[in-house]
Write an enzyme that holds these catalytic residues in place. Sequence first.
Site, PDB file in Angstrom:
ATOM      1  N   ARG A 121       0.807  -1.240   0.000  1.00 48.29           N
ATOM      2  CA  ARG A 121       0.000   0.000   0.000  1.00 48.29           C
ATOM      3  C   ARG A 121       0.838   1.287   0.000  1.00 48.29           C
ATOM      4  NH1 ARG A 121      -2.864  -3.256   3.462  1.00 48.29           N
ATOM      5  NH2 ARG A 121      -4.711  -4.135   2.469  1.00 48.29           N
ATOM      6  N   LYS A 143       3.959  11.392 -11.205  1.00 49.87           N
ATOM      7  CA  LYS A 143       3.175  10.510 -12.081  1.00 49.87           C
ATOM      8  C   LYS A 143       3.967   9.224 -12.242  1.00 49.87           C
ATOM      9  CE  LYS A 143       0.402  13.575 -14.969  1.00 49.87           C
ATOM     10  NZ  LYS A 143       0.101  13.990 -16.355  1.00 49.87           N
ATOM     11  N   GLU A 185      11.647  18.571 -24.205  1.00 51.96           N
ATOM     12  CA  GLU A 185      10.863  18.941 -23.015  1.00 51.96           C
ATOM     13  C   GLU A 185      11.398  20.243 -22.404  1.00 51.96           C
ATOM     14  OE1 GLU A 185       8.113  17.591 -22.115  1.00 51.96           O
ATOM     15  OE2 GLU A 185       8.098  15.528 -22.848  1.00 51.96           O
ATOM     16  N   LYS A 227       8.737  22.890 -13.434  1.00 50.45           N
ATOM     17  CA  LYS A 227       7.852  21.733 -13.193  1.00 50.45           C
ATOM     18  C   LYS A 227       7.402  21.718 -11.737  1.00 50.45           C
ATOM     19  CE  LYS A 227       6.473  17.209 -14.203  1.00 50.45           C
ATOM     20  NZ  LYS A 227       6.670  15.943 -14.864  1.00 50.45           N
ATOM     21  N   GLU A 237      -3.401  17.327 -11.695  1.00 47.31           N
ATOM     22  CA  GLU A 237      -3.831  17.756 -13.032  1.00 47.31           C
ATOM     23  C   GLU A 237      -5.326  18.036 -13.128  1.00 47.31           C
ATOM     24  OE1 GLU A 237      -1.644  15.927 -16.270  1.00 47.31           O
ATOM     25  OE2 GLU A 237      -3.285  16.370 -17.637  1.00 47.31           O
ATOM     26  N   ARG A 241      -1.754  22.044 -14.271  1.00 51.57           N
ATOM     27  CA  ARG A 241      -0.742  21.062 -14.677  1.00 51.57           C
ATOM     28  C   ARG A 241      -0.880  20.651 -16.137  1.00 51.57           C
ATOM     29  NH1 ARG A 241       1.770  16.024 -11.160  1.00 51.57           N
ATOM     30  NH2 ARG A 241       3.097  15.251 -12.824  1.00 51.57           N
ATOM     31  N   ASN A 245       1.212  19.632 -20.978  1.00 49.30           N
ATOM     32  CA  ASN A 245       0.890  18.784 -22.133  1.00 49.30           C
ATOM     33  C   ASN A 245       1.043  19.516 -23.465  1.00 49.30           C
ATOM     34  OD1 ASN A 245       0.253  16.640 -20.460  1.00 49.30           O
ATOM     35  ND2 ASN A 245      -1.868  17.313 -20.233  1.00 49.30           N
ATOM     36  N   HIS A 248       2.087  17.732 -26.597  1.00 50.87           N
ATOM     37  CA  HIS A 248       1.899  16.302 -26.356  1.00 50.87           C
ATOM     38  C   HIS A 248       0.644  15.733 -27.012  1.00 50.87           C
ATOM     39  CE1 HIS A 248       5.096  17.028 -23.544  1.00 50.87           C
ATOM     40  NE2 HIS A 248       5.132  15.760 -23.179  1.00 50.87           N
ATOM     41  N   HIS A 252       1.744  12.711 -28.941  1.00 49.38           N
ATOM     42  CA  HIS A 252       1.315  11.344 -28.603  1.00 49.38           C
ATOM     43  C   HIS A 252       0.678  10.646 -29.784  1.00 49.38           C
ATOM     44  CE1 HIS A 252       1.188  11.700 -23.933  1.00 49.38           C
ATOM     45  NE2 HIS A 252       2.318  11.176 -24.365  1.00 49.38           N
ATOM     46  N   HIS A 265      10.365  10.144 -27.577  1.00 45.84           N
ATOM     47  CA  HIS A 265       9.284  10.968 -27.028  1.00 45.84           C
ATOM     48  C   HIS A 265       9.510  12.475 -27.273  1.00 45.84           C
ATOM     49  CE1 HIS A 265       6.032  12.125 -24.418  1.00 45.84           C
ATOM     50  NE2 HIS A 265       6.854  12.855 -23.682  1.00 45.84           N
TER      51      HIS A 265
HETATM   52  N1  LIG Z   1       6.149  10.196 -15.150  1.00 47.18           N
HETATM   53  C1  LIG Z   1       6.171  11.232 -15.948  1.00 47.18           C
HETATM   54  O1  LIG Z   1       5.760  12.350 -15.584  1.00 47.18           O
HETATM   55  C2  LIG Z   1       6.744  11.080 -17.319  1.00 47.18           C
HETATM   56  C3  LIG Z   1       7.001  12.208 -18.126  1.00 47.18           C
HETATM   57  C4  LIG Z   1       7.580  12.030 -19.378  1.00 47.18           C
HETATM   58  C5  LIG Z   1       7.910  10.746 -19.801  1.00 47.18           C
HETATM   59  N2  LIG Z   1       7.645   9.664 -19.024  1.00 47.18           N
HETATM   60  C6  LIG Z   1       7.988   8.306 -19.442  1.00 47.18           C
HETATM   61  O2  LIG Z   1       9.403   8.234 -19.541  1.00 47.18           O
HETATM   62  C7  LIG Z   1       9.729   7.192 -20.455  1.00 47.18           C
HETATM   63  C8  LIG Z   1      10.829   7.659 -21.371  1.00 47.18           C
HETATM   64  O3  LIG Z   1      11.948   7.971 -20.577  1.00 47.18           O
HETATM   65  P1  LIG Z   1      13.398   8.159 -21.211  1.00 47.18           P
HETATM   66  O4  LIG Z   1      13.313   9.047 -22.382  1.00 47.18           O
HETATM   67  O5  LIG Z   1      14.310   8.509 -20.103  1.00 47.18           O
HETATM   68  O6  LIG Z   1      13.705   6.722 -21.822  1.00 47.18           O
HETATM   69  P2  LIG Z   1      14.377   5.400 -21.203  1.00 47.18           P
HETATM   70  O7  LIG Z   1      14.147   5.276 -19.779  1.00 47.18           O
HETATM   71  O8  LIG Z   1      13.922   4.276 -22.096  1.00 47.18           O
HETATM   72  O9  LIG Z   1      15.929   5.666 -21.462  1.00 47.18           O
HETATM   73  C9  LIG Z   1      16.380   5.801 -22.792  1.00 47.18           C
HETATM   74  C10 LIG Z   1      17.585   4.887 -23.077  1.00 47.18           C
HETATM   75  O10 LIG Z   1      18.750   5.443 -22.466  1.00 47.18           O
HETATM   76  C11 LIG Z   1      19.401   4.466 -21.657  1.00 47.18           C
HETATM   77  N3  LIG Z   1      20.059   5.210 -20.599  1.00 47.18           N
HETATM   78  C12 LIG Z   1      19.489   5.813 -19.522  1.00 47.18           C
HETATM   79  N4  LIG Z   1      20.388   6.531 -18.862  1.00 47.18           N
HETATM   80  C13 LIG Z   1      21.570   6.382 -19.489  1.00 47.18           C
HETATM   81  C14 LIG Z   1      22.868   6.912 -19.281  1.00 47.18           C
HETATM   82  N5  LIG Z   1      23.122   7.780 -18.328  1.00 47.18           N
HETATM   83  N6  LIG Z   1      23.854   6.517 -20.129  1.00 47.18           N
HETATM   84  C15 LIG Z   1      23.581   5.673 -21.151  1.00 47.18           C
HETATM   85  N7  LIG Z   1      22.370   5.163 -21.433  1.00 47.18           N
HETATM   86  C16 LIG Z   1      21.379   5.531 -20.597  1.00 47.18           C
HETATM   87  C17 LIG Z   1      18.290   3.554 -21.225  1.00 47.18           C
HETATM   88  O11 LIG Z   1      18.770   2.296 -20.832  1.00 47.18           O
HETATM   89  C18 LIG Z   1      17.447   3.496 -22.498  1.00 47.18           C
HETATM   90  O12 LIG Z   1      18.002   2.584 -23.409  1.00 47.18           O
HETATM   91  C19 LIG Z   1       8.453   6.813 -21.174  1.00 47.18           C
HETATM   92  O13 LIG Z   1       7.989   5.587 -20.674  1.00 47.18           O
HETATM   93  C20 LIG Z   1       7.492   7.933 -20.797  1.00 47.18           C
HETATM   94  O14 LIG Z   1       6.153   7.496 -20.758  1.00 47.18           O
HETATM   95  C21 LIG Z   1       7.083   9.816 -17.795  1.00 47.18           C
END
Ligand SMILES: NC(=O)c1ccc[n+]([C@@H]2O[C@H](COP(=O)([O-])OP(=O)(O)OC[C@H]3O[C@@H](n4cnc5c(N)ncnc54)[C@H](O)[C@@H]3O)[C@@H](O)[C@H]2O)c1
Length: 358
Positions: A121, A143, A185, A227, A237, A241, A245, A248, A252, A265
Site C-alpha cells: 500500500r 506521475k 521537453e 515543473k 492535473e 498542470r 501537455n 503532447h 502522442h 518521445h
Molecule cells: N512520469 C512522468 O511524468 C513522465 C514524463 C515524461 C515521460 N515519461 C515516461 O518516460 C519514459 C521515457 O523515458 P526516457 O526518455 O528517459 O527513456 P528510457 O528510460 O527508455 O531511457 C532511454 C535509453 O537510455 C538508456 N540510458 C538511460 N540513462 C543512461 C545513461 N546515463 N547513459 C547511457 N544510457 C542511458 C536507457 O537504458 C534506455 O536505453 C516513457 O515511458 C514515458 O512514458 C514519464
Amino acid sequence: MEKIRVELGERSYDIFIGRGLLKDIGKTIRTFGFSDKIALISNPTVYGFYGKEVSEKIKASDHDLLEVLIPDGEEYKSLADTEKIYEALLKAKLDRKSSLIALGGGVIGDITGFAAATYMRGIDFIQVPTTLLAQVDSSVGGKTGVNHPLGKNMIGAFWQPRLVWIDTATLDTLPRREFLSGLGEVIKYGVIWDEKFFAYLETNRDKILRLDPTALTYVIRRSCEIKAEVVSKDERESGLRAILNYGHTIGHAIETITGYKKYLHGEAVAIGMHLEARLSEQLGLIDKGNVLRIKTLIDSYDLPSAMPDMIVMNELVEKMQIDKKTVAGKLHFMLPEKVGSVRIYSEVTAKDIMKLAG
Ligand SMILES: NC(=O)c1ccc[n+]([C@@H]2O[C@H](COP(=O)([O-])OP(=O)(O)OC[C@H]3O[C@@H](n4cnc5c(N)ncnc54)[C@H](O)[C@@H]3O)[C@@H](O)[C@H]2O)c1
C-alpha cells in the site's frame, strides 16, 4: 550542488542537482533517514555504467541492498515486470518501511514509482534519473505507471518520490539522440512558462550542446523549478498542470501512429509543439513571429519540427480523439499565445487539424 523544493504539504521533497552526486548517494540516504532495507531498480544498460558505484556506496552506508534489474526498453514498463519487482521484494522480505531507488531513465522511474506506490500500500522511493528527459521531467511530479497493451501509461498512480538525486555527469554516457530528445521537453518549459529561459536556450545553444557543466546545470535546474512550481499548484492535473501537455496532444498521436518506433518521445513532442503553435496561429491566438521563433529553436537543437509525410491527417485526428487528454469528444489543446505563455483551448475541430497538413 543546487536544491529545489517541491512544495506539496506533507509530501514535499527536494531535488538535488550537481555533477558527481552519485558518489554521495549512500551518505544522503542515511542522512535522510531511509530504512535499512533498500532495493535498487535499474536496467542492465544503466547498471553497467553506474550500478556498481551506487550499490557500493549504499552498502558502505550500512544499508541492506537488493538489486532488481528489468530489461532495457519501453515494452518492459509493464504490469508483468512490475510483478517481477514485487516478487523480488517479497522474497527478500522488504516491508512497509523499506525503500526503492530508481536508477535509470523515465522507464525505470515510472515502473519503480508504480511499484513503490502499490507495494504494501505504498513505500518510499528515491528517483535517481540518468537521462535528460527523466532529469527535467519524469522524475519530478509523482506521475508513476506502466503501459497496457491497449494504451501507454494507462495503469498508474500519483506517488511522489521522497527525494530526487540528479547527477549531471550521467549524461556523459547518454546517447546523443536521447540527449537531444530531452531538450524537447526543456524547450517546452520556455514556451509555456518563461520567455527569459527560452531566450537563454537561444543564446546558449552551443554550450548546451557540448554539455558545458554550468549551462547544463542551469537548464536542468530551471526546468525542474518550472515543473515543481506547476506541480505544487496542481498536483493531480485538475487545471494548471495540463499546460505541461503542450506539444503532447499531437506528439502522442504521432508516437501512436508510428508505433513508438520512429520517434523518441521528445522528438514527437518537438513536432507537436511546432504544429500546435501553427494551430494557434491559424486560430488567431499567436502571431507568425512567435511561431517562427519556436520552430527556429526546435530546429537549432536538431529536433524534428515537420509533420512526417507518412502521417495521414485523419488518422491523426482519430488518434487524438481517443487520447485520454480529450474530454467528451472535444479536442483540448494547450496553445501558445506567445513565447512564455500558453492557454487551454477547447474548441479545436477536426477541420482545424486537417488544415495543418498544408
Ligand atoms: N512520469 C512522468 O511524468 C513522465 C514524463 C515524461 C515521460 N515519461 C515516461 O518516460 C519514459 C521515457 O523515458 P526516457 O526518455 O528517459 O527513456 P528510457 O528510460 O527508455 O531511457 C532511454 C535509453 O537510455 C538508456 N540510458 C538511460 N540513462 C543512461 C545513461 N546515463 N547513459 C547511457 N544510457 C542511458 C536507457 O537504458 C534506455 O536505453 C516513457 O515511458 C514515458 O512514458 C514519464
